[in-house]
Write a protein that holds these residues in place. Structure first.
Motif, short mmCIF file in Angstrom:
data_model
loop_
_atom_site.label_atom_id
_atom_site.label_comp_id
_atom_site.label_asym_id
_atom_site.label_seq_id
_atom_site.Cartn_x
_atom_site.Cartn_y
_atom_site.Cartn_z
N HIS A 131 0.83 -1.22 0.00
CA HIS A 131 0.00 0.00 0.00
C HIS A 131 0.85 1.26 0.00
O HIS A 131 0.67 2.15 -0.83
N GLN A 132 1.77 1.34 0.95
CA GLN A 132 2.43 2.61 1.24
C GLN A 132 3.75 2.82 0.52
O GLN A 132 4.09 3.96 0.17
N LEU A 134 4.98 0.78 -2.26
CA LEU A 134 4.95 0.44 -3.68
C LEU A 134 3.95 1.27 -4.47
O LEU A 134 3.85 1.13 -5.69
N GLY A 135 3.16 2.09 -3.78
CA GLY A 135 2.31 3.04 -4.48
C GLY A 135 0.86 2.66 -4.68
O GLY A 135 0.11 3.39 -5.34
N GLU A 137 -1.60 2.65 -2.51
CA GLU A 137 -2.48 3.64 -1.86
C GLU A 137 -2.63 4.89 -2.73
O GLU A 137 -3.72 5.45 -2.84
N GLU A 138 -1.55 5.31 -3.37
CA GLU A 138 -1.61 6.48 -4.25
C GLU A 138 -2.51 6.21 -5.46
O GLU A 138 -3.23 7.10 -5.93
N MET A 139 -2.47 4.99 -5.96
CA MET A 139 -3.34 4.62 -7.09
C MET A 139 -4.81 4.68 -6.68
O MET A 139 -5.66 5.18 -7.42
N ARG A 141 -6.03 6.47 -4.24
CA ARG A 141 -6.35 7.88 -3.97
C ARG A 141 -6.62 8.64 -5.27
O ARG A 141 -7.52 9.50 -5.33
N GLU A 271 -2.79 9.63 7.74
CA GLU A 271 -1.57 8.90 7.42
C GLU A 271 -1.06 8.14 8.64
O GLU A 271 -0.69 6.97 8.56
N ASN A 328 -5.67 0.26 -14.66
CA ASN A 328 -5.15 0.39 -13.30
C ASN A 328 -5.05 -0.95 -12.60
O ASN A 328 -4.07 -1.23 -11.90
#
Length: 346
Positions: A131-132, A134-135, A137-139, A141, A271, A328
């Protein structure tokens, strides 16, 4: 001379008082002003996560904002159904909500992966890292932002089975009757067990009567809260899945209306919440299971390697279906497989 000095001192004092009043008044007014957000939860008020996650966040935000941001909490179903909450937050009808990603699958293509692909991660830290670091969570979001929603995963945690008899071979596994639900029910059935849905209110009696041989209801905390350890003494490892099954969603409109410092307080608190609750939940799981082993005769049943390999192969077919939903999901699934390959699981 003394009279003139007194007059001068009086004039200076008045000026200082006036200046002090002018300086303090805005801050006093600012401190007095507050914003109250309405928050619709998918947890009932009696849920441990309602208290440990939602009430905790409420207290943190009110303390760090000096009371300038308050949360008015509504437990599951008070304003909207769980499935309607994402749309309500997206449209700004409520300012914040908590959901399971599965409730937003018609809006967020990554929701199925977020809900937990079966037999992917074997440890909580792996899901947190995915999640945090490898990205992922950003995907999530970024997809949510298209719907005017700020997405923040509350925690990642496992879903694990309890059984009346242990699994020591593939034959043992394929003979199981398991209470399940959702994608895990499909997964377990595809893997060869007989999985069926039973409401929570009937689960204990179904286990006790032998209608099913096992079930999953969260992990050790869930099993203990449902008294399942009274009739099912084998706690199965590894987890069926480990996922960010609980999420905070915030109306971007509501967030944008806040002063910049409060916006940063909200984002920072969310966060920190992920790491605090992920670790706290893991601790609570370990304590609950240790107590069940020590005082309730529970034993940990680690699935044999042949069963784990079989479940991984069955799970990957379900992963591939999920990966077909969008560009995605294809990208996220590729990331996941590469990561699991590095860990030696694939």
């Amino acid at each position: 001379m003394l009279t003139n000095l007194r007059k001068k001192l009086g004039t200076i004092a008045a000026a200082v008082a006036l200046a002090t009043s002018a300086t303090l008044s805005p801050s006093v007014a600012s401190a007095a002003e507050s914003t109250t957000w309405r928050v619709q939860s998918h947890w009932p008020g009696a849920s441990t996560s309602y208290q440990d996650s939602l009430v905790r966040l409420k207290d943190v935000l009110e303390e760090r904002s000096d009371g300038r941001l308050k949360l008015q909490l509504f437990e599951a179903g008070a304003l909207f159904s769980a499935q309607e909450t994402f749309n309500a937050v997206s449209r700004g009808i409520v300012d914040m909500g908590t959901i399971s990603p599965s409730y937003a699958q018609n809006k967020i293509s990554l929701a199925g992966i977020a809900s937990g692909l079966p037999f992917a991660f074997r440890n909580v830290w792996e899901a947190a890292y995915f999640h945090q670091a490898l990205g992922f969570e950003e995907m999530l979001r970024a997809e949510a932002a298209e719907h005017n929603v700020y997405w923040a995963t509350d925690k990642v945690y496992p879903t694990e089975m309890v059984l009346k008899r242990p699994v020591n071979s593939m034959e043992d596994f394929k003979g199981l009757k398991i209470r399940s639900s959702g994608s895990l029910q499909t997964f377990l059935t595809d893997a060869g067990a007989a999985a069926s849905y039973i409401p929570g209110s009937e689960l204990y009696s179904a286990l006790d009567a032998g209608i099913v041989d096992g079930a999953h209801w969260g992990a050790s905390q869930g099993a203990d809260s449902m008294a399942l350890y009274e009739v099912a003494k084998h706690h199965v490892k590894p987890a069926l899945n480990i996922a960010g099954t609980d999420v905070f969603i915030v109306s971007q409109r509501s967030l944008d209306k806040l002063p910049e410092d409060l916006q940063q307080i909200v984002k920072q608190a969310l966060e920190e919440q992920f790491w605090f609750r992920t670790n706290e939940y893991q601790y609570q799981e370990r304590v609950t299971l240790a107590n069940a082993i020590a005082n309730k005769g529970v034993q940990v049943n680690t699935l044999p390697e042949e069963v784990q390999n079989h479940l991984t192969q069955a799970a990957m077919k379900q992963w591939d279906k999920e990966g077909e939903r969008s560009d995605n999901t294809k990208k996220a699934l590729s990331m996941l497989k590469e990561f699991l390959g590095e860990l030696g699981y694939l």
